[in-house]
Structures are given as structure tokens and as C-alpha cells.
Write a protein that holds these residues in place. Structure first.
Motif, PDB file in Angstrom:
ATOM      1  N   ASP A 119     -50.862   6.058  33.295  1.00 21.37           N
ATOM      2  CA  ASP A 119     -50.019   4.613  33.168  1.00 21.37           C
ATOM      3  C   ASP A 119     -48.522   4.510  33.522  1.00 21.37           C
ATOM      4  O   ASP A 119     -47.955   5.193  32.458  1.00 21.37           O
ATOM      5  N   LEU A 120     -47.687   4.067  34.241  1.00 25.71           N
ATOM      6  CA  LEU A 120     -46.496   4.154  33.920  1.00 25.71           C
ATOM      7  C   LEU A 120     -46.016   2.650  32.696  1.00 25.71           C
ATOM      8  O   LEU A 120     -44.681   2.225  33.697  1.00 25.71           O
ATOM      9  N   SER A 121     -46.541   2.095  33.195  1.00 27.82           N
ATOM     10  CA  SER A 121     -46.421   0.404  32.749  1.00 27.82           C
ATOM     11  C   SER A 121     -45.558   0.457  31.797  1.00 27.82           C
ATOM     12  O   SER A 121     -45.564   1.280  30.464  1.00 27.82           O
ATOM     13  N   GLY A 122     -44.543  -0.243  31.610  1.00 28.17           N
ATOM     14  CA  GLY A 122     -43.181  -0.810  30.931  1.00 28.17           C
ATOM     15  C   GLY A 122     -42.479   0.562  31.125  1.00 28.17           C
ATOM     16  O   GLY A 122     -41.685   0.946  30.006  1.00 28.17           O
ATOM     17  N   ARG A 123     -42.427   1.523  31.707  1.00 27.39           N
ATOM     18  CA  ARG A 123     -42.006   2.686  31.320  1.00 27.39           C
ATOM     19  C   ARG A 123     -40.726   3.014  32.445  1.00 27.39           C
ATOM     20  O   ARG A 123     -40.966   2.246  33.686  1.00 27.39           O
ATOM     21  N   ASN A 124     -39.619   3.427  32.126  1.00 28.60           N
ATOM     22  CA  ASN A 124     -38.481   3.406  33.041  1.00 28.60           C
ATOM     23  C   ASN A 124     -38.349   4.497  33.663  1.00 28.60           C
ATOM     24  O   ASN A 124     -38.727   5.812  33.683  1.00 28.60           O
ATOM     25  N   VAL A 125     -38.853   4.582  35.069  1.00 29.14           N
ATOM     26  CA  VAL A 125     -39.076   5.621  35.966  1.00 29.14           C
ATOM     27  C   VAL A 125     -37.373   6.286  36.608  1.00 29.14           C
ATOM     28  O   VAL A 125     -37.143   4.839  37.597  1.00 29.14           O
ATOM     29  N   PHE A 126     -37.047   7.350  37.073  1.00 22.89           N
ATOM     30  CA  PHE A 126     -35.710   7.422  37.634  1.00 22.89           C
ATOM     31  C   PHE A 126     -37.101   9.143  39.266  1.00 22.89           C
ATOM     32  O   PHE A 126     -37.208  10.270  38.694  1.00 22.89           O
ATOM     33  N   LEU A 127     -36.816   8.031  39.979  1.00 18.43           N
ATOM     34  CA  LEU A 127     -37.613   9.292  41.368  1.00 18.43           C
ATOM     35  C   LEU A 127     -36.103   9.686  42.209  1.00 18.43           C
ATOM     36  O   LEU A 127     -35.504   9.424  42.311  1.00 18.43           O
ATOM     37  N   VAL A 128     -36.696  10.836  41.592  1.00 20.37           N
ATOM     38  CA  VAL A 128     -35.470  12.386  42.466  1.00 20.37           C
ATOM     39  C   VAL A 128     -35.103  12.740  43.101  1.00 20.37           C
ATOM     40  O   VAL A 128     -35.987  13.617  43.084  1.00 20.37           O
ATOM     41  N   LEU A 139     -40.865   5.674  50.199  1.00 21.28           N
ATOM     42  CA  LEU A 139     -41.718   4.718  50.190  1.00 21.28           C
ATOM     43  C   LEU A 139     -43.219   4.770  49.768  1.00 21.28           C
ATOM     44  O   LEU A 139     -43.849   4.085  48.795  1.00 21.28           O
ATOM     45  N   HIS A 140     -43.399   5.896  50.425  1.00 24.07           N
ATOM     46  CA  HIS A 140     -44.315   6.428  50.227  1.00 24.07           C
ATOM     47  C   HIS A 140     -45.185   7.308  48.237  1.00 24.07           C
ATOM     48  O   HIS A 140     -46.244   6.533  47.962  1.00 24.07           O
ATOM     49  N   ALA A 141     -43.244   7.546  47.626  1.00 23.30           N
ATOM     50  CA  ALA A 141     -43.361   8.226  46.674  1.00 23.30           C
ATOM     51  C   ALA A 141     -43.798   6.758  45.231  1.00 23.30           C
ATOM     52  O   ALA A 141     -44.850   6.520  44.439  1.00 23.30           O
TER      53      ALA A 141
END
Length: 211
Positions: A119-128, A139-141
């Protein structure tokens, strides 16, 4: 879509080292680490912080720390080169992994690994990922992250192509982009022009495993 282009002179000097075909693997890794840390620094600018008292040798001062450190998600393998610089800036960040290979004939992403919180709801995610070329892999990621509830995603890419930027903008996905430069073109093999070549190969040497 919000786009931040980090054009600081020190960032541009590291970008020049990365572009230079004479730069060996060790030099490439070092420059990528420096530039990756600069981009993470910029990507973190608006993260929420909490205040607390910290005792100095003299008195009490206002202290600050991230309220909720982001989750760092590299697109491997090239994205692995950005993990250490990201953690050097945010040592208490969590880390997830998305593995995507590139089909050299179709230029489409081939998934082979997904290790993410449920569950990533409400989290900041840095996709590097060092490279944003066609946008297919990113886009897939992004779709994998959104499927787990992520709605606040920052893509951190060293070099972006205009085609990839357009793909992100047209996707409607909840993402902003932090990058050093937007290059104008892709060649017939879907490599960024002028770009810097294959970031994974320049980090670790040619890949010899078929996925």
C-alpha cells in the motif's frame, strides 16, 4: 505536469562528464552519484517537515526533519546507480525495486522484478532512473506504483528526451519530473540524442544476460 530542470553549473559539469564518451565506468559512476544527489536534493525541496527542539552546546535551537521520508524506487538495472546518492541525502528512506529490461527489437520494457510495499497510499514516492527516453519503462513503472495506491510520485531522471516527457504529460498519471536536461530527439534505436549512451552499460559494463 510539473517539470523541474536543474540547470545549476555544478549539475551541468557532472552532466558533461556523463555525456563524454571518454569517461570510464568509474568516472561515470562518480559523476552519476554526484548528480543523482543534486537531483534528489531538488526533488525533496517541498517535502513536509516537522519541527522539534535540539540542544546545541550553547542552548536550544529549532530542529527540522522530514515528516515522512519518501520511498525510493529505482528502475533497475541503471536506476541502481542512483540508490546510494538518494540514501546519502535521505538515509531513513525506504527502498523498493522495479526490474525492467529493454527488448532491443521492439524497444518495449520487459518486466522481471517487482518488490514494493503493498500500500503506497498517501506516501511520497521517488521513482529514479537515469534515462527517460520513449517513456515506456517509466510509464510501466508508474502504473505499478499507481496500482498500489501511489498518487504523489516524483520521477527523477538524469537525462530526458522530449518524447518521454510528452509521454508522461499525456499519460494522466500523478507524476512530476525532476531532470537535468530535456534532449530533443531519439535515434532509430530509441536512444536519446545527444544523450549519453546506455546508462546501464556505462555504469556496470555491457549486459550479457538475456531477459
Amino acid at each position: 505536469m510539473e517539470i523541474t530542470v536543474v540547470d545549476h553549473p555544478l549539475a551541468q559539469s557532472r552532466l558533461t562528464i556523463l555525456r563524454d564518451e571518454r569517461t570510464n565506468n568509474a568516472g561515470f559512476r562518480a559523476a552519476l552519484a554526484d548528480l543523482g544527489a543534486m537531483l534528489i536534493y531538488e526533488a525533496s525541496r517541498d517535502l513536509p517537515v516537522e519541527e522539534f527542539d535540539v540542544k546545541t552546546p550553547i542552548t536550544v535551537a529549532d530542529g527540522h526533519r522530514l515528516e515522512d521520508p519518501p520511498i525510493i524506487v529505482p528502475v533497475i538495472r541503471a536506476g541502481l546507480g542512483m540508490i546510494d546518492p538518494a540514501l546519502s541525502m535521505i538515509p531513513d528512506a525506504q527502498v523498493g525495486f522495479i526490474g525492467l529490461a529493454r527488448n532491443e527489437e521492439t524497444h518495449e520494457p520487459v518486466p522481471y522484478l517487482e518488490a514494493l510495499p503493498e500500500d503506497l497510499s498517501g506516501r511520497n514516492v521517488f521513482l529514479v532512473d537515469p534515462m527517460l527516453a520513449t517513456g515506456g519503462s517509466l510509464l510501466h513503472a508508474l502504473k505499478l506504483l499507481v496500482a498500489r495506491g501511489a498518487d504523489n510520485i516524483t520521477a527523477v531522471c538524469i537525462i530526458s528526451a522530449q518524447a518521454g516527457v510528452d509521454a508522461l504529460e499525456n499519460s494522466g498519471l500523478p507524476v512530476r519530473l525532476v531532470t537535468t536536461v530535456v534532449d530533443p530527439n531519439l535515434n532509430e534505436d530509441a536512444y536519446i540524442v545527444p544523450g549519453l549512451g546506455d546508462a546501464g552499460d556505462r555504469l556496470y559494463g555491457p549486459r550479457n544476460i538475456d531477459l
